[in-house]
Design a protein around this motif. Structure first.
Motif, PDB file in Angstrom:
ATOM      1  N   ARG A  53       0.803  -1.234   0.000  1.00  0.00           N
ATOM      2  CA  ARG A  53       0.000   0.000   0.000  1.00  0.00           C
ATOM      3  C   ARG A  53       0.831   1.277   0.000  1.00  0.00           C
ATOM      4  N   ASN A  54       2.144   1.172   0.078  1.00  0.00           N
ATOM      5  CA  ASN A  54       2.986   2.362   0.187  1.00  0.00           C
ATOM      6  C   ASN A  54       3.780   2.695  -1.062  1.00  0.00           C
TER       7      ASN A  54
ATOM      8  N   THR B 161      -3.287   3.016  -5.599  1.00  0.00           N
ATOM      9  CA  THR B 161      -3.267   1.993  -4.554  1.00  0.00           C
ATOM     10  C   THR B 161      -4.677   1.650  -4.109  1.00  0.00           C
ATOM     11  N   GLU B 162      -5.483   2.661  -3.840  1.00  0.00           N
ATOM     12  CA  GLU B 162      -6.848   2.421  -3.387  1.00  0.00           C
ATOM     13  C   GLU B 162      -7.629   1.593  -4.411  1.00  0.00           C
TER      14      GLU B 162
ATOM     15  N   GLU C  94      -5.666 -10.658   5.599  1.00  0.00           N
ATOM     16  CA  GLU C  94      -5.871  -9.356   4.972  1.00  0.00           C
ATOM     17  C   GLU C  94      -4.880  -9.182   3.825  1.00  0.00           C
ATOM     18  N   ARG C  95      -5.286  -8.446   2.834  1.00  0.00           N
ATOM     19  CA  ARG C  95      -4.390  -8.184   1.707  1.00  0.00           C
ATOM     20  C   ARG C  95      -3.174  -7.391   2.154  1.00  0.00           C
ATOM     21  N   GLU C  96      -2.023  -7.939   1.898  1.00  0.00           N
ATOM     22  CA  GLU C  96      -0.778  -7.258   2.212  1.00  0.00           C
ATOM     23  C   GLU C  96      -0.173  -6.657   0.949  1.00  0.00           C
ATOM     24  N   GLU C  97      -0.314  -7.394  -0.161  1.00  0.00           N
ATOM     25  CA  GLU C  97       0.180  -6.938  -1.454  1.00  0.00           C
ATOM     26  C   GLU C  97      -0.785  -7.389  -2.544  1.00  0.00           C
ATOM     27  N   VAL C  98      -0.778  -6.649  -3.636  1.00  0.00           N
ATOM     28  CA  VAL C  98      -1.497  -7.081  -4.827  1.00  0.00           C
ATOM     29  C   VAL C  98      -0.514  -7.090  -5.984  1.00  0.00           C
TER      30      VAL C  98
END
Length: 120
Positions: free
Chosen positions: A59-60, A67-68, A103-107
């Motif tokens: 997310r960063n 990102t959203e 939970e999603r950590e990366e996509v």
């Protein structure tokens, strides 16, 4: 595939870019072209050579709006146009990595970028 020309994209303003992206998205959704092929053909990003592939990211790493949108997509879904400081993107989420809490950590995603090129 649609008759969208690079010349048209190069002379594009916001309404035209949104129209072009809507047409590209429809072509992908209706199976006339794959996302990777469309990215190679239309994207104005260096990732076009690899079909718009951005790999995995958290997310960063990306612009907040990007990102959203990417994190809100289900795997294999394609976003509506997303505006960032770079232009407008179509984003396809291709995979995800979950943390220990599920939970999603990366996509993992690919994108098509069209920049705004205001007329002179």
């Amino acid at each position: 595939m649609s008759d969208i020309s690079k010349d048209l994209i190069a002379a594009s303003s916001k309404p035209l870019v949104l129209s072009i992206l809507a047409e590209i998205r429809q072509d992908i959704a209706e199976g006339r072209v794959g996302f990777e092929e469309a990215a190679r053909t239309y994207s104005e990003d260096t990732s076009a050579a690899t079909g718009g592939d951005l790999g995995f990211f958290d997310r960063n790493r990306m612009a907040p709006a990007f990102t959203e949108a990417a994190f809100n997509l289900a795997v294999n879904d394609i976003s509506d146009p997303v505006r960032t400081q770079f232009g407008f993107h179509l984003i396809e989420c291709t995979d995800e990595r979950l943390n220990d809490k599920g939970e999603r950590e990366e996509v993992e995603a690919r994108h098509i970028l069209l920049r705004l090129h205001p007329s002179q």
